[in-house]
Scaffold this motif. Structure first.
Motif, PDB file in Angstrom:
ATOM      1  N   THR A 167       0.817  -1.214   0.000  1.00 11.91           N
ATOM      2  CA  THR A 167       0.000   0.000   0.000  1.00 11.91           C
ATOM      3  C   THR A 167       0.849   1.260   0.000  1.00 11.91           C
ATOM      4  OG1 THR A 167      -1.826  -1.115   1.128  1.00 11.91           O
ATOM      5  CG2 THR A 167      -1.776   1.289   1.252  1.00 11.91           C
ATOM      6  N   SER A 168       1.930   1.299   0.753  1.00 10.01           N
ATOM      7  CA  SER A 168       2.759   2.505   0.792  1.00 10.01           C
ATOM      8  C   SER A 168       3.395   2.763  -0.565  1.00 10.01           C
ATOM      9  CB  SER A 168       3.837   2.387   1.873  1.00 10.01           C
ATOM     10  OG  SER A 168       4.716   1.311   1.609  1.00 10.01           O
ATOM     11  N   GLU A 169       3.783   1.693  -1.264  1.00  8.49           N
ATOM     12  CA  GLU A 169       4.359   1.869  -2.604  1.00  8.49           C
ATOM     13  C   GLU A 169       3.290   2.353  -3.581  1.00  8.49           C
ATOM     14  OE1 GLU A 169       7.488  -0.382  -5.556  1.00  8.49           O
ATOM     15  OE2 GLU A 169       5.926  -1.624  -4.646  1.00  8.49           O
ATOM     16  N   ILE A 170       2.072   1.854  -3.451  1.00 11.23           N
ATOM     17  CA  ILE A 170       0.986   2.322  -4.317  1.00 11.23           C
ATOM     18  C   ILE A 170       0.843   3.828  -4.201  1.00 11.23           C
ATOM     19  CG2 ILE A 170      -1.523   2.356  -4.634  1.00 11.23           C
ATOM     20  CD1 ILE A 170      -1.561  -0.609  -3.849  1.00 11.23           C
ATOM     21  N   ARG A 171       0.784   4.328  -2.990  1.00 15.15           N
ATOM     22  CA  ARG A 171       0.586   5.774  -2.788  1.00 15.15           C
ATOM     23  C   ARG A 171       1.735   6.575  -3.370  1.00 15.15           C
ATOM     24  NH1 ARG A 171      -1.436   4.581   3.344  1.00 15.15           N
ATOM     25  NH2 ARG A 171      -3.620   4.140   2.821  1.00 15.15           N
ATOM     26  N   THR A 172       2.956   6.097  -3.173  1.00 10.89           N
ATOM     27  CA  THR A 172       4.121   6.799  -3.697  1.00 10.89           C
ATOM     28  C   THR A 172       4.107   6.841  -5.215  1.00 10.89           C
ATOM     29  OG1 THR A 172       5.470   6.195  -1.778  1.00 10.89           O
ATOM     30  CG2 THR A 172       6.641   6.785  -3.794  1.00 10.89           C
ATOM     31  N   VAL A 173       3.792   5.707  -5.833  1.00  9.98           N
ATOM     32  CA  VAL A 173       3.811   5.614  -7.299  1.00  9.98           C
ATOM     33  C   VAL A 173       2.669   6.425  -7.912  1.00  9.98           C
ATOM     34  CG1 VAL A 173       3.488   4.033  -9.244  1.00  9.98           C
ATOM     35  CG2 VAL A 173       5.037   3.424  -7.369  1.00  9.98           C
ATOM     36  N   VAL A 174       1.495   6.341  -7.344  1.00 11.87           N
ATOM     37  CA  VAL A 174       0.366   7.114  -7.876  1.00 11.87           C
ATOM     38  C   VAL A 174       0.668   8.612  -7.796  1.00 11.87           C
ATOM     39  CG1 VAL A 174      -2.040   7.762  -7.486  1.00 11.87           C
ATOM     40  CG2 VAL A 174      -1.383   5.347  -7.477  1.00 11.87           C
ATOM     41  N   ASP A 175       1.161   9.062  -6.662  1.00 13.74           N
ATOM     42  CA  ASP A 175       1.509  10.485  -6.521  1.00 13.74           C
ATOM     43  C   ASP A 175       2.571  10.892  -7.535  1.00 13.74           C
ATOM     44  OD1 ASP A 175      -0.281  10.759  -4.442  1.00 13.74           O
ATOM     45  OD2 ASP A 175       1.246  10.716  -2.860  1.00 13.74           O
ATOM     46  N   ALA A 176       3.554  10.029  -7.750  1.00 11.41           N
ATOM     47  CA  ALA A 176       4.626  10.337  -8.699  1.00 11.41           C
ATOM     48  C   ALA A 176       4.108  10.411 -10.129  1.00 11.41           C
ATOM     49  CB  ALA A 176       5.732   9.287  -8.592  1.00 11.41           C
ATOM     50  N   ALA A 177       3.160   9.552 -10.464  1.00 12.14           N
ATOM     51  CA  ALA A 177       2.591   9.570 -11.815  1.00 12.14           C
ATOM     52  C   ALA A 177       1.829  10.860 -12.069  1.00 12.14           C
ATOM     53  CB  ALA A 177       1.672   8.366 -12.010  1.00 12.14           C
ATOM     54  N   PHE A 178       1.038  11.301 -11.095  1.00  9.29           N
ATOM     55  CA  PHE A 178       0.325  12.569 -11.262  1.00  9.29           C
ATOM     56  C   PHE A 178       1.306  13.738 -11.319  1.00  9.29           C
ATOM     57  CE2 PHE A 178      -3.431  10.178 -10.133  1.00  9.29           C
ATOM     58  CZ  PHE A 178      -4.441  10.842 -10.811  1.00  9.29           C
ATOM     59  N   SER A 179       2.378  13.650 -10.561  1.00  9.78           N
ATOM     60  CA  SER A 179       3.395  14.700 -10.603  1.00  9.78           C
ATOM     61  C   SER A 179       4.058  14.753 -11.968  1.00  9.78           C
ATOM     62  CB  SER A 179       4.436  14.459  -9.510  1.00  9.78           C
ATOM     63  OG  SER A 179       5.449  15.435  -9.549  1.00  9.78           O
ATOM     64  N   ALA A 180       4.288  13.585 -12.565  1.00  7.19           N
ATOM     65  CA  ALA A 180       4.960  13.520 -13.863  1.00  7.19           C
ATOM     66  C   ALA A 180       4.076  14.031 -14.991  1.00  7.19           C
ATOM     67  CB  ALA A 180       5.398  12.090 -14.155  1.00  7.19           C
ATOM     68  N   PHE A 181       2.783  13.690 -14.952  1.00  5.91           N
ATOM     69  CA  PHE A 181       1.886  14.031 -16.054  1.00  5.91           C
ATOM     70  C   PHE A 181       1.009  15.248 -15.763  1.00  5.91           C
ATOM     71  CE2 PHE A 181       1.539   9.667 -18.385  1.00  5.91           C
ATOM     72  CZ  PHE A 181       2.842   9.821 -18.829  1.00  5.91           C
ATOM     73  N   GLY A 182       0.909  15.646 -14.514  1.00  2.30           N
ATOM     74  CA  GLY A 182       0.053  16.779 -14.171  1.00  2.30           C
ATOM     75  C   GLY A 182      -1.391  16.375 -14.018  1.00  2.30           C
ATOM     76  N   THR A 183      -1.974  15.867 -15.076  1.00  2.00           N
ATOM     77  CA  THR A 183      -3.355  15.383 -15.083  1.00  2.00           C
ATOM     78  C   THR A 183      -3.370  13.969 -15.609  1.00  2.00           C
ATOM     79  OG1 THR A 183      -4.302  17.583 -15.419  1.00  2.00           O
ATOM     80  CG2 THR A 183      -5.650  15.713 -16.076  1.00  2.00           C
ATOM     81  N   ILE A 184      -4.150  13.127 -14.982  1.00  2.00           N
ATOM     82  CA  ILE A 184      -4.388  11.777 -15.502  1.00  2.00           C
ATOM     83  C   ILE A 184      -5.891  11.630 -15.706  1.00  2.00           C
ATOM     84  CG2 ILE A 184      -4.337   9.316 -14.958  1.00  2.00           C
ATOM     85  CD1 ILE A 184      -1.624   9.759 -13.649  1.00  2.00           C
ATOM     86  N   ASP A 185      -6.261  11.324 -16.927  1.00  2.00           N
ATOM     87  CA  ASP A 185      -7.675  11.284 -17.297  1.00  2.00           C
ATOM     88  C   ASP A 185      -8.339   9.959 -16.973  1.00  2.00           C
ATOM     89  OD1 ASP A 185      -7.760  13.931 -18.824  1.00  2.00           O
ATOM     90  OD2 ASP A 185      -6.135  12.866 -19.849  1.00  2.00           O
ATOM     91  N   VAL A 186      -7.573   8.875 -17.059  1.00  3.58           N
ATOM     92  CA  VAL A 186      -8.144   7.538 -16.894  1.00  3.58           C
ATOM     93  C   VAL A 186      -7.220   6.688 -16.025  1.00  3.58           C
ATOM     94  CG1 VAL A 186      -9.098   5.506 -18.041  1.00  3.58           C
ATOM     95  CG2 VAL A 186      -9.079   7.713 -19.237  1.00  3.58           C
ATOM     96  N   VAL A 187      -7.797   6.060 -15.012  1.00  5.89           N
ATOM     97  CA  VAL A 187      -7.072   5.103 -14.172  1.00  5.89           C
ATOM     98  C   VAL A 187      -7.633   3.715 -14.456  1.00  5.89           C
ATOM     99  CG1 VAL A 187      -6.613   4.346 -11.809  1.00  5.89           C
ATOM    100  CG2 VAL A 187      -6.606   6.790 -12.361  1.00  5.89           C
ATOM    101  N   ILE A 188      -6.761   2.792 -14.851  1.00  3.15           N
ATOM    102  CA  ILE A 188      -7.191   1.428 -15.159  1.00  3.15           C
ATOM    103  C   ILE A 188      -6.529   0.453 -14.193  1.00  3.15           C
ATOM    104  CG2 ILE A 188      -7.322  -0.412 -16.868  1.00  3.15           C
ATOM    105  CD1 ILE A 188      -7.314   1.604 -19.065  1.00  3.15           C
ATOM    106  N   ASN A 189      -7.349  -0.195 -13.390  1.00  8.39           N
ATOM    107  CA  ASN A 189      -6.888  -1.269 -12.511  1.00  8.39           C
ATOM    108  C   ASN A 189      -6.867  -2.556 -13.317  1.00  8.39           C
ATOM    109  OD1 ASN A 189      -6.108  -0.708  -9.823  1.00  8.39           O
ATOM    110  ND2 ASN A 189      -8.213  -0.194  -9.277  1.00  8.39           N
ATOM    111  N   ASN A 190      -5.682  -2.973 -13.720  1.00  7.86           N
ATOM    112  CA  ASN A 190      -5.547  -4.145 -14.565  1.00  7.86           C
ATOM    113  C   ASN A 190      -4.743  -5.259 -13.907  1.00  7.86           C
ATOM    114  OD1 ASN A 190      -5.314  -5.620 -17.299  1.00  7.86           O
ATOM    115  ND2 ASN A 190      -3.169  -5.179 -16.793  1.00  7.86           N
ATOM    116  N   ALA A 191      -3.812  -4.910 -13.016  1.00 11.53           N
ATOM    117  CA  ALA A 191      -2.935  -5.914 -12.417  1.00 11.53           C
ATOM    118  C   ALA A 191      -3.740  -6.941 -11.628  1.00 11.53           C
ATOM    119  CB  ALA A 191      -1.918  -5.236 -11.499  1.00 11.53           C
ATOM    120  N   GLY A 192      -3.407  -8.199 -11.799  1.00 11.05           N
ATOM    121  CA  GLY A 192      -4.083  -9.263 -11.080  1.00 11.05           C
ATOM    122  C   GLY A 192      -3.735 -10.610 -11.685  1.00 11.05           C
TER     123      GLY A 192
END
Length: 284
Positions: A61-86
């Motif tokens: 969970t801590s890595e999820i939060r770090t990575v999600v925050d970093a992705a928004f920081s990199a792109f500014g806006t993210i229009d679509v989030v796809i939960n695909n891993a499984g």
């Protein structure tokens, strides 16, 4: 059409890889997560800064939060989030190890939940987004030998359906994708089996073992066609609640829902019989 930015978990193979390649070819940007960064180096080489990648184990969970925050920081806006891993875990319920149960639920259910929860502060601030949850026909129908997989998918479908109403005020749509069998690496690549118990040999729960061992059977679904429909669903307003992909998925879900109604409808009077008795003046 305006270019979009996408966040997709598990982009190294299967639907994740197919969607990522189609999106990048169209000129969109993709923030993709994998457990092995080397598996997507070719995408970085080909598409440069339009493809942002990060290591992510969705059971952390801590890595999820770090990575999600970093992705928004990199792109500014993210229009679509796809939960695909499984992945799929199969066998009789008694056969699984405790560690297998925890990891399956942690990956397919809790991981998807935490990705959404981590993204929501950003998405609410934008006041627009789509969340797409990759599920399966096994999110509405259950087969012997799939209890843990079904538990994870029924759970994430319930979570996603509740989100639909919760997030509508923020202009965030939620769509559940329910594919049938597709020619990805799911069945013969990522699927895992419980240690076998002799007691279940020849029982319905053992059928799944033969199915996974059969290398000759080809699933009917075309992953490229399915990925195109998933991507195109973002252009539909309001967001589709569910999208069923594959003739096998459609029939299995229809059969399951028909049987569920047949089980419940004769119980109307029984259900009402447990209510408090009422009078014109109210409850007695």
């Amino acid at each position: 059409m305006a270019q979009r930015a996408w966040f997709i978990t598990g982009v190294n193979s299967g639907f994740g890889r197919e969607m990522t390649e189609q999106l990048l070819e169209c000129g969109d940007r993709v923030a993709g997560t994998v457990r092995n960064l080397g598996s997507v180096r070719d995408l970085t080489d080909k598409y440069g800064d339009r493809f942002w990648s990060a290591h992510l184990d969705v059971t952390d969970t801590s890595e999820i939060r770090t990575v999600v925050d970093a992705a928004f920081s990199a792109f500014g806006t993210i229009d679509v989030v796809i939960n695909n891993a499984g992945y799929g875990l199969f066998g009789a319920a008694e056969e699984f190890t405790d560690e297998q149960v925890v990891h399956e639920i942690g990956t397919n259910l809790l991981g998807s939940i935490q990705v959404v929860r981590s993204a929501l502060p950003h998405l609410r601030a934008q006041q627009h987004a789509r969340i797409i949850q990759i599920s399966t026909f096994g999110g509405q129908a259950a087969l012997p030998g799939g209890s843990m997989y079904h538990a994870s998918k029924w759970g994430i479908e319930g979570f996603s359906e509740a989100l639909m109403a919760e997030l509508a005020p923020f202009n965030i749509g939620v769509t559940i994708i329910e594919p049938g069998g597709a020619r990805t690496g799911f069945r013969h690549g990522s699927a895992q089996l419980a240690p076998a118990l002799d007691a279940y040999a020849g029982t319905p729960a053992a059928f799944v073992r033969g199915m996974l061992a059969d290398q000759t059977h080809l699933s009917p679904g075309d992953p490229a066609k399915m990925a195109t429909i998933i991507i195109g669903s973002v252009d539909t307003t309001p967001a589709p609640r569910r999208i069923v992909l594959g003739s096998d998925s459609y029939q299995i879900i229809v059969n399951a829902l028909t049987q569920r109604l047949a089980d419940i409808e004769p119980q109307k009077d029984l259900a009402a019989s447990t209510d408090f008795a009422t009078t014109l003046d109210g409850p007695r």
